[in-house]
Design a protein around this motif. Structure first.
Motif, PDB file in Angstrom:
ATOM      1  N   UNK A 607      81.084 124.782  47.435  1.00 57.40           N
ATOM      2  CA  UNK A 607      80.788 126.215  47.342  1.00 57.40           C
ATOM      3  C   UNK A 607      79.379 126.466  47.867  1.00 57.40           C
ATOM      4  N   UNK A 608      79.192 126.664  49.165  1.00 49.96           N
ATOM      5  CA  UNK A 608      77.850 126.882  49.720  1.00 49.96           C
ATOM      6  C   UNK A 608      77.217 128.197  49.287  1.00 49.96           C
ATOM      7  N   UNK A 609      78.004 129.099  48.698  1.00 48.12           N
ATOM      8  CA  UNK A 609      77.431 130.381  48.256  1.00 48.12           C
ATOM      9  C   UNK A 609      76.807 130.280  46.867  1.00 48.12           C
ATOM     10  N   UNK A 610      76.853 129.128  46.230  1.00 51.05           N
ATOM     11  CA  UNK A 610      76.259 128.846  44.932  1.00 51.05           C
ATOM     12  C   UNK A 610      77.039 129.504  43.792  1.00 51.05           C
ATOM     13  N   UNK A 611      77.355 130.791  43.901  1.00 49.21           N
ATOM     14  CA  UNK A 611      78.025 131.502  42.803  1.00 49.21           C
ATOM     15  C   UNK A 611      79.429 131.944  43.182  1.00 49.21           C
ATOM     16  N   UNK A 616      78.322 136.890  45.241  1.00 45.53           N
ATOM     17  CA  UNK A 616      77.033 136.784  45.906  1.00 45.53           C
ATOM     18  C   UNK A 616      76.539 138.176  46.301  1.00 45.53           C
ATOM     19  N   UNK A 617      75.304 138.476  45.907  1.00 47.40           N
ATOM     20  CA  UNK A 617      74.713 139.780  46.237  1.00 47.40           C
ATOM     21  C   UNK A 617      74.452 139.875  47.737  1.00 47.40           C
ATOM     22  N   UNK A 618      74.488 141.111  48.256  1.00 45.13           N
ATOM     23  CA  UNK A 618      74.232 141.334  49.683  1.00 45.13           C
ATOM     24  C   UNK A 618      72.768 141.636  49.956  1.00 45.13           C
ATOM     25  N   UNK A 619      71.940 141.571  48.981  1.00 47.56           N
ATOM     26  CA  UNK A 619      70.505 141.786  49.185  1.00 47.56           C
ATOM     27  C   UNK A 619      69.918 140.628  49.969  1.00 47.56           C
ATOM     28  N   UNK A 620      69.237 140.897  51.069  1.00 47.41           N
ATOM     29  CA  UNK A 620      68.663 139.800  51.853  1.00 47.41           C
ATOM     30  C   UNK A 620      67.620 139.019  51.058  1.00 47.41           C
ATOM     31  N   UNK A 621      67.606 137.748  51.242  1.00 42.01           N
ATOM     32  CA  UNK A 621      66.630 136.806  50.691  1.00 42.01           C
ATOM     33  C   UNK A 621      66.737 136.697  49.174  1.00 42.01           C
ATOM     34  N   UNK A 622      66.573 137.777  48.452  1.00 41.44           N
ATOM     35  CA  UNK A 622      66.508 137.712  46.996  1.00 41.44           C
ATOM     36  C   UNK A 622      67.919 137.783  46.403  1.00 41.44           C
ATOM     37  N   UNK A 670      70.079 131.624  54.188  1.00 38.85           N
ATOM     38  CA  UNK A 670      69.488 132.960  54.045  1.00 38.85           C
ATOM     39  C   UNK A 670      69.569 133.721  55.370  1.00 38.85           C
ATOM     40  N   UNK A 671      69.339 133.043  56.472  1.00 36.68           N
ATOM     41  CA  UNK A 671      69.444 133.699  57.775  1.00 36.68           C
ATOM     42  C   UNK A 671      70.873 134.155  58.028  1.00 36.68           C
ATOM     43  N   UNK A 672      71.816 133.297  57.790  1.00 38.24           N
ATOM     44  CA  UNK A 672      73.215 133.685  58.022  1.00 38.24           C
ATOM     45  C   UNK A 672      73.610 134.838  57.109  1.00 38.24           C
ATOM     46  N   UNK A 673      73.155 134.776  55.870  1.00 33.93           N
ATOM     47  CA  UNK A 673      73.452 135.859  54.927  1.00 33.93           C
ATOM     48  C   UNK A 673      72.910 137.185  55.450  1.00 33.93           C
ATOM     49  N   UNK A 679      77.359 138.603  53.871  1.00 31.39           N
ATOM     50  CA  UNK A 679      78.653 137.942  53.712  1.00 31.39           C
ATOM     51  C   UNK A 679      78.569 136.546  54.326  1.00 31.39           C
ATOM     52  N   UNK A 680      78.892 135.533  53.526  1.00 33.49           N
ATOM     53  CA  UNK A 680      78.926 134.150  54.015  1.00 33.49           C
ATOM     54  C   UNK A 680      80.381 133.797  54.272  1.00 33.49           C
TER      55      UNK A 680
END
Length: 912
Positions: A607-611, A616-622, A670-673, A679-680
Motif C-alpha cells: 500500500x504505497x498510499x500509507x492509508x 488519502x487527502x488531496x492536499x499537496x505535501x501535507x 509527494x510529487x506524483x500526488x 490521486x495516486x
C-alpha cells in the motif's frame, strides 16, 4: 530320503566344524611351544638362545624347562572350549578372530606385514568356498523345506497335518543346528569370510521355515485360527530378533521383517486396531531393547520406519481411524525412543541421533491428522494431538539427542494452526490495495482452539527458553533450535488465532498477547545470554529469541493500530535495537534494525498510499505521505548514525541505504500526488513528473556525495554512483526519447519561458552540470564526464526545442513540418551553442565540454552542407554559409591564441 539327506548334511557340517576347532586348538599349542623353545632372530638364523635352550634341556637343570613347558600347557589347556573362544562365539560373525596365523611368530616383521597384506587381497577361492557356498547353502535349506512340503502335496504321500509337522520339525532342527554349532566353539577360520557365519544362516533358514509353516497352517489349510496364527508368527518374529543377540544384526532384520509382515499375512473379518498396534508396540519394544544392547542403529531405524508405515497405512485405509489408538502407538514410539533406545549412557552419546528422524516424521504426521481431521474434532482429537506434542517436547527435553522430534512437533503444530486460518482459503486481489476475500475454516469451537493454542504456545515458549539456556554453553545446535521454535511457534499460533477469531482491523486483546510475547522473548534472550560462555556474547540462541521479539513487535503493531500508524511506528521501531547497541554488542541488534526496513518496505509495496487510496487527502505535501515516508527515513538515518558509533558493520550500511531510499521515495510520492491532483494511481508518467524525478535523483546524488565526504561509507559512495547512472539513463530514454514533445506532441505550456521545456530540459541540464562539477575529484572521472555530457545534451535539446516552440507554438510535434527560417535558425543556434560550450569548457577546464562543442559544431557543419544547401534559398542559404565560415575562422583564431599562451605559461611557471 530327502529328510535323511538334509539331516545328514547338517550332521556333516557339525563334524567339519568340530574338526576345524580341534585343528585350530592344536595349532595354537604348537605355536606356544615354538615361542617358548625356539626364539628366532630377526635375520631368520638361529641365535645363541636356541643353543642355550638345547643345552638347558639336556642338563640336570632341565627341570626348569620342563616346568616352563608345564606352565605353557596350563596356559593353553586341552579343554573343549576356552574362555576366549566362548566370548568370540557369542559375538557372532562380526567378531574379530582371536588368533593369528602361527607361522607369523617365527617370521620377520617384514614377512609378517607382507602376509597380512596378502590375506587382505580379494580371493575368489575364499569367496567361493566360504561365503557363497554358505549363503547358497542356507537358501537351499530354506527352499528345500518349502519344496519338500510341495512335493508331499503333489505326490499325496502325507496328509496336511503330517506335512506341516515335518516342516515345523525341519525349522526347529535348522534352528537347533545353528545354536549347536555356535555353542561348540564355531568361529570363522578364514579372514574375509565373516559374512559366512554358518550358525546365523542356519537359524535364518529355520526362521523362514517356521514362518511359512505357521502361515500355511492358517492361510492354506485353516488348521489354526487367526488369533493363534497371529500370536505364533509374532513369537517366531520376536524370537528371531532375540536370537540375533548371538547371531548378528542380519538375523534381527529377518525377524523384524517377518514380525512387521505378520499383520498382512493374517487377515480377520473384524480387525481390531488395538490388537494390531498392541502387537506392533511389543515388537518395537523388543527390537528396541535388543538394538540398544548391541547399538544397532540400522535395526532400530528400520523398526521405527516399519511401525510408522503401519500408522500411515491405518490413517489412510481406515474408514474412521480411532484417535485413541493413534495416541497410544505414538506415545509408545516416543517411549521406546526416549526410554529404551536413548535410555542408556545419555552423556556418552550426546549429539544428534539419526535414528530419531524416522519417528519424528511419522509421529508428526499422525499428530497433524489428529489436529486437522474434522471427524476427530468432537471426539477430543485436537487435545489428544496436544498431548502427543507435549510428549514429543518432553522426549527431546530429557533426551537432547532426539532433536528431530522437536522439529516434528513444531512443524505439526505450525501446519495445524495455519490450516484453520482464513489465509488457507483466502483470495487476495492485488489490484486493490487491501482487498482480501476470506472464509474462516475451523474444525473446533473458538474457545477450545484458543485454549489449545494457549497451552501449546506456553509449552513451546517455556520449554524452549529453558532448554536453550540449559544447552547454550555446551551445544549451539541444541540451544539455537530450542530458541528458534520457542519464538516461532507461539508467534504463529497468536497470528493464526487473531486472523481466525479476532478483529482483523484492530484487536487490543491479541495485541496484548503479542506485547507479552515481545517482553518474554526479549527477557528470555537476555536470560540465555547470561548463561553463555563467555556471557553476553549474543550467540545463535540469543539471536533467535531477540528476532522473535522483533517479529512480535511487528505483529503487535498490526494488531493494535491502523495502516498509517503501523507503517510509521514500524519505521520508528528501528531506533530501539540501534540504541540497544550502546549497552549490548549482540550481532543481531543491527539486523533487527534492518528487519524494520524490510517490514516497512513490504508495507509500502502493498500500500504505497500509507492509508489507502480512498482515505488519502488531496492536499499537496501535507498528507499521510509526508509522515509515512519521512518518519521511517529519519528513523533509519538515526539508526545508521547510532550503529556507526557502536557496531559499525553491514547493518549500518543497510540503514544508510534505507534512509536514502525512503527519502527519495517520499519526495517522489509527494510529487506524483501533486502532479495528479492528489490521486495516486498507476496512470502514465508525464514529462513534467519525470523531470521532477530526475531532479530528485540528481539532487540525491549530490547529497550522498556530500554526506560521504563527512562520514565515509561504501553505501553512500555506491549510492551516489547509482543515482548518477540512473539519472543518465532516464535522461536518454525518457527526456530525449519516449517523453520528448517532438514525438508525443504534448503541450509545452502557454507561458513563454517558464514552461514544460524549462522544467524538463533546462533545469535538469543545470543540475547535471552542477553535479558533474561538484563530483570532480570526489568520484571517478567517467562519472563527471557522463554527467557533463548529459547536461550538454539537455541544454542542446532545450535550445532546439525552444526554437521550434517559437515557430510552432504550444504543440511542437514533428508532423507539423519545418519552414526555411526555422531550418536556418537551427544552424545558427547550434553554431552559437558550440562556441559557448567551447568557452565554458576552456574556462572550467572541462575536456568533455570541449569535445561536446566540437561534436556540436561538426553537426552544424554537416547540416549546412547536407541540408541547408538543398532546403534553403536566396539570402538564407548565403547567410548560412557565411555564418558557418565566420564561426569556424573565429574558432581557429581562438585555438591559435590558446595554444600560443600555453608555452608562455609553462616558461613563467618554470621561472617561478
Amino acid at each position: 530320503m530327502d529328510i535323511f539327506s538334509i539331516v545328514g548334511f547338517v550332521v556333516l557340517l557339525v563334524i567339519v566344524a568340530r574338526q576345524r576347532s580341534q585343528l585350530a586348538r592344536i595349532e595354537r599349542e604348537l605355536g606356544a611351544l615354538r615361542q617358548l623353545i625356539v626364539p628366532t632372530a630377526a635375520d631368520g638364523t638361529q641365535g645363541s638362545a636356541e643353543v642355550a635352550g638345547s643345552v638347558a634341556a639336556l642338563s640336570p637343570s632341565g627341570r626348569e624347562a620342563d616346568e616352563t613347558m608345564a606352565a605353557g600347557q596350563e596356559e593353553f589347556p586341552r579343554t573343549p572350549v576356552s574362555e576366549d573362544e566362548a566370548t568370540e562365539a557369542t559375538a557372532g560373525p562380526w567378531a574379530q578372530a582371536a588368533t593369528e596365523d602361527v607361522s607369523a611368530v617365527s617370521e620377520p616383521a617384514g614377512a609378517n606385514d607382507a602376509k597380512t597384506a596378502e590375506t587382505k587381497k580379494p580371493d575368489i577361492e575364499t569367496a567361493l568356498g566360504t561365503r557363497w557356498a554358505v549363503w547358497v547353502g542356507g537358501v537351499a535349506l530354506a527352499l528345500g523345506g518349502l519344496f519338500l512340503v510341495r512335493y508331499s502335496i503333489e505326490a499325496g504321500i502325507f496328509g496336511p497335518g503330517v506335512r506341516l509337522a515335518m516342516a515345523a520339525i525341519l525349522g526347529v532342527v535348522l534352528t537347533g543346528a545353528g545354536e549347536f554349532i555356535r555353542r561348540t566353539g564355531f568361529k570363522v577360520p578364514i579372514e574375509g569370510a565373516g559374512g559366512a557365519y554358518i550358525p546365523a544362516i542356519l537359524t535364518a533358514a529355520g526362521a523362514f521355515t517356521l514362518f511359512g509353516t505357521v502361515y500355511a497352517a492358517h492361510g492354506i489349510y485353516g488348521f489354526i485360527g487367526p488369533s493363534v496364527a497371529f500370536v505364533l508368527l509374532g513369537l517366531v518374529g520376536v524370537a528371531t530378533i532375540a536370537a540375533a543377540l548371538v547371531h548378528g544384526q542380519a538375523l534381527a532384520g529377518i525377524g523384524l521383517l517377518g514380525a512387521l509382515a505378520t499383520p498382512i499375512l493374517i487377515s480377520s473379518q473384524s480387525p481390531s486396531p488395538w490388537t494390531l498396534f498392541g502387537y506392533l508396540a511389543v515388537v518395537l519394544a523388543a527390537t528396541g531393547f535388543i538394538a540398544r544392547i548391541r547399538r544397532w542403529s540400522l535395526l532400530m531405524a528400520a523398526a521405527f520406519t516399519g511401525v510408522g508405515l503401519w500408522i500411515v497405512l491405518y490413517m489412510v485405509e481406515a474408514p474412521m481411524p480411532g484417535f485413541g489408538v493413534l495416541v497410544f502407538i505414538n506415545l509408545v514410539v516416543l517411549a521406546v525412543l526416549g526410554l529404551v533406545w536413548l535410555g542408556s549412557e545419555p552423556e556418552a552419546r550426546a549429539g544428534f541421533d539419526l535414528v530419531s528422524i524416522a519417528p519424528a516424521i511419522f509421529v508428526a504426521a499422525a499428530t497433524l491428522v489428529l489436529f486437522a481431521e474434522p471427524r476427530f474434532a468432537d471426539l477430543g482429537g485436537p487435545w489428544s494431538a496436544a498431548l502427543v506434542v507435549a510428549a514429543m517436547i518432553g522426549t527431546v527435553a530429557f533426551r537432547p539427542q532426539a532433536l528431530p522430534i522437536l522439529y516434528g512437533a513444531a512443524l505439526a503444530t505450525l501446519f495445524a494452526f495455519l490450516k484453520i486460518t482464513p489465509l488457507a482459503e483466502a483470495s487476495i486481489d492485488l489490484s486493490g490495495y487491501a482487498t482480501v476475500d476470506t472464509m474462516p475454516v475451523t474444525v473446533v469451537s473458538d474457545g477450545e482452539m484458543i485454549r489449545i493454542g494457549i497451552v501449546l504456545g506456553l509449552l513451546f515458549l517455556c520449554a524452549g527458553l529453558w532448554s536453550a539456556r540449559r544447552h547454550v554453553a555446551t551445544s549451539l545446535a541444541q540451544s539455537a533450535s530450542w530458541a528458534a521454535w520457542a519464538a516461532a511457534v507461539p508467534l504463529v499460533i497468536a497470528m493464526s488465532l487473531w486472523v481466525t477469531f479476532g478483529d482483523i482491523d484492530r484487536d487490543f486483546a491479541y495485541a496484548t498477547v503479542a506485547l507479552a510475547l515481545l517482553a518474554i522473548l526479549a527477557i528470555g534472550g537476555e536470560w540465555i545470554a547470561k548463561a553463555e560462555e563467555p556471557s553476553l556474547t549474543g550467540g545463535p540462541a540469543v539471536s533467535f529469541a531477540l528476532a522473535g521479539a522483533g517479529l512480535a513487535t511487528v505483529l503487535m503493531l498490526h494488531m493494535a493500530f491502523g495502516s498509517a500508524l503501523t507503517t510509521i511506528l514500524l519505521g520508528a521501531a528501528a531506533v530501539v535495537p540501534a540504541l540497544a547497541t550502546r549497552w549490548r554488542s549482540y550481532p543481531v541488534l543491527g539486523w533487527l534494525a534492518v528487519g524494520a526496513v524490510v517490514a516497512v518496505l513490504a508495507r509500502i509495496a502493498f500500500d504505497p498510499t500509507i492509508v489507502g487510496a480512498e482515505f488519502l487527502s488531496r492536499t499537496p505535501v501535507f498528507n499521510w505521505l509526508l509522515p509515512g515516508y519521512a518518519v521511517p527515513a529519519l528513523a533509519f538515518g538515526f539508526a545508521a548514525w547510532q550503529l556507526a558509533r557502536t557496531t559499525n558493520g553491514r547493518p549500518r550500511l543497510a540503514m544508510e541505504a534505507g534512509a536514502a531510499l525512503f527519502a527519495l521515495l517520499g519526495v517522489a510520492m509527494l510529487v506524483r500526488h501533486a502532479m495528479h491532483g492528489g490521486v495516486i494511481d498507476d496512470g502514465p508518467v508525464t514529462l513534467a513528473e519525470q523531470a521532477i524525478y530526475t531532479l530528485i535523483t540528481l539532487g540525491a546524488g549530490a547529497i550522498l556525495i556530500s554526506i560521504d565526504m563527512r562520514s565515509p561509507s561504501s553505501v553512500l559512495r555506491y549510492g551516489s554512483l547509482i543515482a548518477g547512472v540512473l539519472s543518465a539513463l532516464t535522461i536518454v530514454s525518457q527526456h530525449l526519447g519516449i517523453l520528448n514533445p517532438l514525438f508525443t506532441d504534448e503541450s509545452t505550456g502557454r507561458i513563454p519561458v517558464f514552461n514544460l521545456l524549462f522544467l524538463a530540459y533546462l533545469l535538469p541540464a543545470a543540475a547535471a552540470g552542477a553535479l558533474a562539477y561538484y563530483a570532480r575529484g570526489k568520484r571517478p572521472k567517467w562519472y563527471s564526464a557522463m554527467l557533463a555530457l548529459m547536461g550538454a545534451l539537455l541544454a542542446f535539446a532545450y535550445a532546439s526545442l525552444s526554437v521550434r516552440r517559437f515557430f510552432k507554438g504550444e504543440f511542437i510535434g514533428l508532423w507539423s513540418g519545418m519552414g526555411q527560417v526555422e531550418t536556418y535558425s537551427y544552424s545558427a543556434l547550434w553554431l552559437l551553442l558550440g562556441v559557448v560550450l567551447l568557452v565554458v569548457g576552456v574556462r572550467v577546464g572541462s575536456y568533455v565540454l570541449r569535445v561536446a562543442s566540437a561534436a556540436l559544431i561538426a553537426i552544424a557543419v554537416l547540416k549546412v552542407f547536407l541540408f541547408d544547401m538543398s532546403e534553403l534559398e536566396g539570402v538564407l542559404r548565403a547567410l548560412s554559409f557565411i555564418g558557418l565560415g565566420a564561426v569556424l575562422i573565429g574558432i581557429g583564431l581562438f585555438y591559435q591564441r590558446l595554444l600560443a599562451r600555453a608555452p608562455q605559461r609553462e616558461s613563467a611557471s618554470g621561472k617561478g
